[in-house]
Design an enzyme around this catalytic site. Sequence first.
Site, short mmCIF file in Angstrom:
data_model
loop_
_atom_site.label_atom_id
_atom_site.label_comp_id
_atom_site.label_asym_id
_atom_site.label_seq_id
_atom_site.Cartn_x
_atom_site.Cartn_y
_atom_site.Cartn_z
N HIS A 181 0.84 -1.21 0.00
CA HIS A 181 0.00 0.00 0.00
C HIS A 181 0.87 1.26 0.00
O HIS A 181 0.69 2.16 -0.83
CB HIS A 181 -0.90 -0.01 1.24
CG HIS A 181 -1.78 1.19 1.35
ND1 HIS A 181 -3.08 1.20 0.89
CD2 HIS A 181 -1.56 2.43 1.88
CE1 HIS A 181 -3.62 2.39 1.12
NE2 HIS A 181 -2.72 3.15 1.73
N GLU A 182 1.82 1.30 0.92
CA GLU A 182 2.69 2.48 1.02
C GLU A 182 3.62 2.60 -0.19
O GLU A 182 3.98 3.71 -0.59
CB GLU A 182 3.50 2.41 2.32
CG GLU A 182 2.67 2.40 3.59
CD GLU A 182 1.73 3.59 3.72
OE1 GLU A 182 2.01 4.65 3.12
OE2 GLU A 182 0.70 3.45 4.40
N HIS B 212 1.87 4.66 -2.82
CA HIS B 212 2.01 6.10 -2.54
C HIS B 212 3.42 6.58 -2.89
O HIS B 212 3.60 7.64 -3.51
CB HIS B 212 1.74 6.38 -1.06
CG HIS B 212 0.31 6.22 -0.65
ND1 HIS B 212 -0.74 6.80 -1.33
CD2 HIS B 212 -0.25 5.57 0.41
CE1 HIS B 212 -1.88 6.50 -0.73
NE2 HIS B 212 -1.61 5.75 0.33
#
Length: 354
Positions: free
Chosen positions: A17-18, A21
């Site tokens: 997920h990170e 980003h």
Amino acid sequence: MGFLVSLLVLSFLIFFHELGHFLAARWFGVKVEVFSIGFGHKIYKKVYGDTEYALSAIPLGGYVKMKGQDDANPSLLSHDQDSYNAKKPWQRLIILAAGPLANLFLAFLLYVAIALLGSQALAPIINEPDPSLSAAKAGMRSGDEIIRIDGQKVRTWGEMSELISKSQGEIEVEFLRGGQERSLMLLPTLRESKNIFGETILRPMIGVSALGEVRIVSYSLFESLPKALNETIRSSQMIVLGIQKLLSGVVPSSEVGGVISIVQITSKASESGIITLFALTALISVNLGILNLLPIPALDGGHILFNLYEMVTKKAPSLAVFTNLTIAGWVILAGLMGLGLYNDLSKIAQGVMP
């Protein structure tokens, strides 16, 4: 061992997920100051380039700290060229959406792997059909194996059932009997059934039930890609529908689970084999992606909403509004986490935790 696998799975999902980003931020030239797996005290950190990579003590989360963005203190803004705030709203929107989309992409990859490796599935072989419905009336009998519905190949009972449930009139059912292919035109009848939320619904039925034979079903790469995409979409839709049912009261708040539930269920899945673990990891990844898109200010979805507002009105929300809504978002999240923890502990006390 199962507990360790659970932590590794959660850490991996958060990392992915990170990473979404991070990659989007770097693509648009935003400086990423910290990339951390976990929260709290940093037990390991290393600086590469402009970014500090860290492993923190509490492994149930993670974050990417971009220059000019700080949810803990929204007033700490920066308008330098390499800061998050200096980017156009549509660029920020992509950076924010990249995390949840990374989780959906990971789920897609896991579903591809499951399809390629093969998993246990109920075979589309029927038991004695219901004499009052079309299958029995047309002459189908126990042991018949359905292989196609309206020309679409089926290899599992679930695939067959889904095609019948979507039918809107007469369907062509092709099946094997004694090694020979046969074909019948059947008209499904609307009958009452229960959905996964326990609600009574009407769905088309031809009056067949499964014989109970289970087999390993695998797919080619060409077949796996659309199947994985459909499974990712279906899982996403079910999670969105589940949230709607929770808000409307169909699903009681006692069903909200927390971290303990996730760890327990993942631990059990790891003991059942790699395919089961992949399937559960994919579902949690979809869950993480969809939940992060909710319009709650402390989540990616809330920040996306702020940027959409700026794109429409051509001005950013005031600092006071942004700060207050962010605080409210954290309160909502804390409440949900508290509810999940309370439910988990209640189930443990009652001896019903899986």
